[in-house]
Design a protein around this motif. Structure first.
Motif, PDB file in Angstrom:
ATOM      1  N   SER A   2       0.802  -1.237  -0.109  1.00  0.00           N
ATOM      2  CA  SER A   2       0.094  -0.040   0.064  1.00  0.00           C
ATOM      3  C   SER A   2       0.809   1.104  -0.032  1.00  0.00           C
ATOM      4  N   ALA A   3       1.913   1.249   0.733  1.00  0.00           N
ATOM      5  CA  ALA A   3       2.676   2.445   1.051  1.00  0.00           C
ATOM      6  C   ALA A   3       3.562   2.735  -0.460  1.00  0.00           C
ATOM      7  N   ILE A   4       3.912   1.756  -1.180  1.00  0.00           N
ATOM      8  CA  ILE A   4       4.396   1.923  -2.484  1.00  0.00           C
ATOM      9  C   ILE A   4       3.404   2.398  -3.434  1.00  0.00           C
ATOM     10  N   ARG A   5       2.267   2.097  -3.290  1.00  0.00           N
ATOM     11  CA  ARG A   5       1.142   2.611  -4.177  1.00  0.00           C
ATOM     12  C   ARG A   5       0.992   3.969  -4.077  1.00  0.00           C
ATOM     13  N   TYR A   6       0.951   4.462  -2.957  1.00  0.00           N
ATOM     14  CA  TYR A   6       0.730   5.789  -2.403  1.00  0.00           C
ATOM     15  C   TYR A   6       1.912   6.610  -2.773  1.00  0.00           C
ATOM     16  N   ALA A   7       3.129   6.017  -2.410  1.00  0.00           N
ATOM     17  CA  ALA A   7       4.248   6.949  -2.609  1.00  0.00           C
ATOM     18  C   ALA A   7       4.708   7.060  -4.292  1.00  0.00           C
ATOM     19  N   THR A   8       4.207   6.211  -5.075  1.00  0.00           N
ATOM     20  CA  THR A   8       4.170   6.200  -6.163  1.00  0.00           C
ATOM     21  C   THR A   8       3.443   7.177  -6.847  1.00  0.00           C
ATOM     22  N   LEU A   9       2.001   7.227  -6.358  1.00  0.00           N
ATOM     23  CA  LEU A   9       1.081   8.075  -6.809  1.00  0.00           C
ATOM     24  C   LEU A   9       1.573   9.621  -6.481  1.00  0.00           C
ATOM     25  N   ASP A  10       2.137  10.060  -5.286  1.00  0.00           N
ATOM     26  CA  ASP A  10       2.839  10.987  -4.930  1.00  0.00           C
ATOM     27  C   ASP A  10       3.633  11.470  -5.834  1.00  0.00           C
ATOM     28  N   SER A  11       4.753  10.937  -6.048  1.00  0.00           N
ATOM     29  CA  SER A  11       5.589  11.133  -6.910  1.00  0.00           C
ATOM     30  C   SER A  11       5.056  11.484  -8.573  1.00  0.00           C
ATOM     31  N   THR A  12       4.337  10.559  -8.936  1.00  0.00           N
ATOM     32  CA  THR A  12       3.870  10.598 -10.212  1.00  0.00           C
ATOM     33  C   THR A  12       3.324  12.016 -10.364  1.00  0.00           C
ATOM     34  N   ILE A  13       2.167  12.502  -9.341  1.00  0.00           N
ATOM     35  CA  ILE A  13       1.628  13.854  -9.446  1.00  0.00           C
ATOM     36  C   ILE A  13       2.655  14.935  -9.372  1.00  0.00           C
ATOM     37  N   ALA A  14       3.489  14.847  -8.665  1.00  0.00           N
ATOM     38  CA  ALA A  14       4.548  15.900  -8.271  1.00  0.00           C
ATOM     39  C   ALA A  14       5.464  16.024  -9.591  1.00  0.00           C
ATOM     40  N   LEU A  15       5.722  14.883 -10.274  1.00  0.00           N
ATOM     41  CA  LEU A  15       6.804  15.026 -11.514  1.00  0.00           C
ATOM     42  C   LEU A  15       5.741  15.602 -12.520  1.00  0.00           C
ATOM     43  N   THR A  16       4.552  15.461 -12.624  1.00  0.00           N
ATOM     44  CA  THR A  16       3.571  15.904 -13.561  1.00  0.00           C
ATOM     45  C   THR A  16       3.676  17.437 -13.284  1.00  0.00           C
ATOM     46  N   PHE A  17       3.481  17.952 -12.295  1.00  0.00           N
ATOM     47  CA  PHE A  17       3.746  19.340 -11.562  1.00  0.00           C
ATOM     48  C   PHE A  17       4.925  19.798 -12.287  1.00  0.00           C
ATOM     49  N   ALA A  18       6.214  19.234 -12.069  1.00  0.00           N
ATOM     50  CA  ALA A  18       7.541  19.527 -12.523  1.00  0.00           C
ATOM     51  C   ALA A  18       7.447  19.631 -13.868  1.00  0.00           C
ATOM     52  N   LEU A  19       6.789  18.768 -14.874  1.00  0.00           N
ATOM     53  CA  LEU A  19       6.692  18.764 -16.332  1.00  0.00           C
ATOM     54  C   LEU A  19       5.868  20.119 -16.686  1.00  0.00           C
ATOM     55  N   ALA A  20       4.800  20.562 -15.944  1.00  0.00           N
ATOM     56  CA  ALA A  20       3.954  21.611 -16.224  1.00  0.00           C
ATOM     57  C   ALA A  20       5.022  22.910 -16.071  1.00  0.00           C
ATOM     58  N   VAL A  21       5.929  22.959 -14.970  1.00  0.00           N
ATOM     59  CA  VAL A  21       6.686  24.138 -14.723  1.00  0.00           C
ATOM     60  C   VAL A  21       7.772  24.332 -15.909  1.00  0.00           C
ATOM     61  N   ASN A  22       8.431  23.165 -16.380  1.00  0.00           N
ATOM     62  CA  ASN A  22       9.468  22.978 -17.397  1.00  0.00           C
ATOM     63  C   ASN A  22       8.995  23.268 -18.628  1.00  0.00           C
ATOM     64  N   ALA A  23       7.772  22.755 -18.774  1.00  0.00           N
ATOM     65  CA  ALA A  23       7.047  23.181 -20.037  1.00  0.00           C
ATOM     66  C   ALA A  23       6.720  24.576 -20.299  1.00  0.00           C
ATOM     67  N   SER A  24       6.470  25.044 -18.996  1.00  0.00           N
ATOM     68  CA  SER A  24       5.927  26.680 -19.036  1.00  0.00           C
ATOM     69  C   SER A  24       7.464  27.404 -19.327  1.00  0.00           C
ATOM     70  N   ILE A  25       8.409  27.205 -19.013  1.00  0.00           N
ATOM     71  CA  ILE A  25       9.763  27.855 -19.337  1.00  0.00           C
ATOM     72  C   ILE A  25       9.789  27.920 -20.844  1.00  0.00           C
ATOM     73  N   LEU A  26       9.678  26.786 -21.413  1.00  0.00           N
ATOM     74  CA  LEU A  26       9.971  26.539 -22.736  1.00  0.00           C
ATOM     75  C   LEU A  26       8.863  27.389 -23.433  1.00  0.00           C
ATOM     76  N   ILE A  27       7.607  27.358 -22.877  1.00  0.00           N
ATOM     77  CA  ILE A  27       6.472  27.972 -23.758  1.00  0.00           C
ATOM     78  C   ILE A  27       6.711  29.422 -23.462  1.00  0.00           C
ATOM     79  N   LEU A  28       7.063  30.078 -22.281  1.00  0.00           N
ATOM     80  CA  LEU A  28       7.459  31.269 -22.272  1.00  0.00           C
ATOM     81  C   LEU A  28       8.289  31.840 -23.331  1.00  0.00           C
ATOM     82  N   ALA A  29       9.638  30.978 -23.360  1.00  0.00           N
ATOM     83  CA  ALA A  29      10.726  31.342 -24.459  1.00  0.00           C
ATOM     84  C   ALA A  29      10.008  31.191 -25.813  1.00  0.00           C
ATOM     85  N   ALA A  30       9.334  30.181 -26.155  1.00  0.00           N
ATOM     86  CA  ALA A  30       8.720  30.318 -27.205  1.00  0.00           C
ATOM     87  C   ALA A  30       7.952  31.418 -27.749  1.00  0.00           C
ATOM     88  N   ALA A  31       6.865  31.854 -26.827  1.00  0.00           N
ATOM     89  CA  ALA A  31       5.780  32.861 -27.035  1.00  0.00           C
ATOM     90  C   ALA A  31       6.691  34.220 -26.967  1.00  0.00           C
TER      91      ALA A  31
END
Length: 441
Positions: A252-281
């Motif tokens: 159960s801990a592995i499932r919840y910890a993986t869910l936590d990191s997956t959501i957090a890394l999706t947030f990181a993707l949004a920030v990294n993509a924002s840097i690239l989008i800002l540079a493009a725009a």
């Protein structure tokens, strides 16, 4: 071999002063249990948006618009796979990655791995120190040398927060991440990106392979994604949760910890993509196709977006990224030194020693190069990290696939295959980065 396939027993727990310090509810709705695991993933996500990654995102967006967004997405998928293995290793074995290397290998191999990991921590700190110092300079006019010294004081902040409880550290990091996201959201609204082109940027295109310049930047984005210290960090901080000892509790801990990191890394993707989008725009659409330096991006935002607040938001986001990264790199340094060497000192002294070991070389090199050499230092830090990466990724994949060490919590074969492919791609791309650096490309 000792019990459960390890050469030796674990010894002291990872981050012993906060080990199992956060209660996990055994009853009630599943969302309450999920909230108990909410936090470590965001500390890990910090490493995927640190100042060392900004240059490649700025360069990619300014030169090729939105086309490399798909590469950022692919990098994030790779990160999710490897970080899920880190959580699995920590929960299943009670060892962080550094302890696992120490307990699995003879000293003749474990000590060189420790030395390489320390070099990686220094290189990580180098990028964080530069980013924080530049942020202080852009916002408050603080000279680079003084900014470097200020960044070293974060160890006292960590000591204070961890004494209050590990949740306070997580709260600081998540708050700063929220500020970063808000800054980029406002800037993107100001930049008015082409939404149709932006969405198409997440679709694969053959141009990335056929265009040598685009391919090189794509390699840089992927190659700089997974950093060694994040693998050590995640496998240690996931053990701050008191998830129990039974097989089902650990599953159960592995499932919840993986869910936590997956959501957090999706947030990181949004920030990294924002840097690239800002540079493009902001840069690509106005013909500024060679923006790579943080200072250049900061200076161009105001005239291009027609707002005096835009460069300030950029600098605030950079400063928050730098502060967050130094906090997590300090903790990773503690995990690496404690894990490999099994040193037994007071927690505050261990933290101070590991911080000094990492910050002094980084500060010395930064001050020696000065403001004009910051871009070269960022490149150098990424090359050093690339050299160390295989020595962290490969053991992680091997350990989590080993049933003698992991028992019934060993990674399923499909996950091991995906992780092995991911590791091979990342290692190959990093060696390509090193080769290009040595050849002067």
């Amino acid at each position: 071999m000792t019990l459960n396939g390890w050469r030796r027993e674990r010894g002291e727990a990872s981050l012993s002063d906060v080990h199992r310090s956060i209660a996990v509810s055994t009853t009630g709705p599943s969302w309450r249990k999920a909230l108990a695991f909410f936090g470590p993933g965001y500390l890990v996500a910090v490493g995927y948006m640190d100042p060392g990654n900004w240059a490649t995102s700025l360069a990619g967006g300014s030169r090729f618009g939105y086309a490399l967004l798909v590469v950022a997405l692919l990098s994030n998928i790779m990160a999710v796979i490897l970080q899920s293995l880190c959580a699995r290793l920590g929960i299943a074995t009670g060892r962080d990655l550094a302890q696992a290397c120490r307990d699995a290998y003879p000293r003749a191999l474990a000590w060189p791995l420790w030395f390489l990991a320390e070099i990686a921590i220094c290189a990580t700190d180098l990028a964080e120190v530069i980013g924080t110092a530049i942020g202080l300079n852009l916002l408050f006019g603080v000279p680079l040398e003084i900014g470097v010294v200020i960044t070293a004081l974060d160890v006292f902040l960590i000591l204070y927060l961890q004494n209050k409880g590990f949740r306070w550290v997580e709260a600081l990091v998540i708050t700063l991440l929220g500020v970063i996201a808000l800054c980029f959201l406002i800037q993107i609204i100001m930049a008015k990106p082409e939404w149709a082109a932006l969405i198409r940027g997440f679709a694969p295109t053959t141009e990335i392979v056929t265009n040598p310049d685009m391919l090189y930047l794509a390699l840089g984005i992927i190659g700089a994604t997974v950093m060694p210290h994040n693998l050590y960090l995640h496998s240690g901080i996931v053990q701050t949760r008191d998830y129990g000892e039974t097989l089902e509790e650990k599953r159960s801990a592995i499932r919840y910890a993986t869910l936590d990191s997956t959501i957090a890394l999706t947030f990181a993707l949004a920030v990294n993509a924002s840097i690239l989008i800002l540079a493009a725009a902001s840069f690509h659409t106005t013909g500024h196709t060679n923006v790579e330096e943080l200072n250049d991006a900061h200076n161009l935002l105001s005239p291009l977006l027609g707002s005096a607040i835009a460069p300030s938001l950029f600098a605030i986001a950079l400063l928050c990224c730098g502060l967050n990264s130094t906090v997590t790199a300090t903790m990773a340094g503690q995990i690496v030194m404690e894990g490999f060497l099994d040193i037994r000192l007071a927690p505050w002294l261990r933290r101070l020693i590991t911080r000094v070991v990492a910050i002094v070389p980084a500060a010395a090199v930064t001050i020696a190069y000065g403001e004009s050499g910051t871009a070269k230092l960022l490149i150098l830090s990424q090359v050093v990290l690339s050299l160390q990466l295989p020595f962290a990724v490969i053991p992680l994949v091997i350990f989590t696939a080993n049933r003698a060490k992991m028992g019934k919590l060993a990674a399923p074969r499909w996950l091991t295959i995906l992780a092995a492919i991911t590791a091979a791609i990342i290692v190959a791309l990093n060696f390509k980065l090193i080769a290009d650096f040595l050849m002067g490309n």
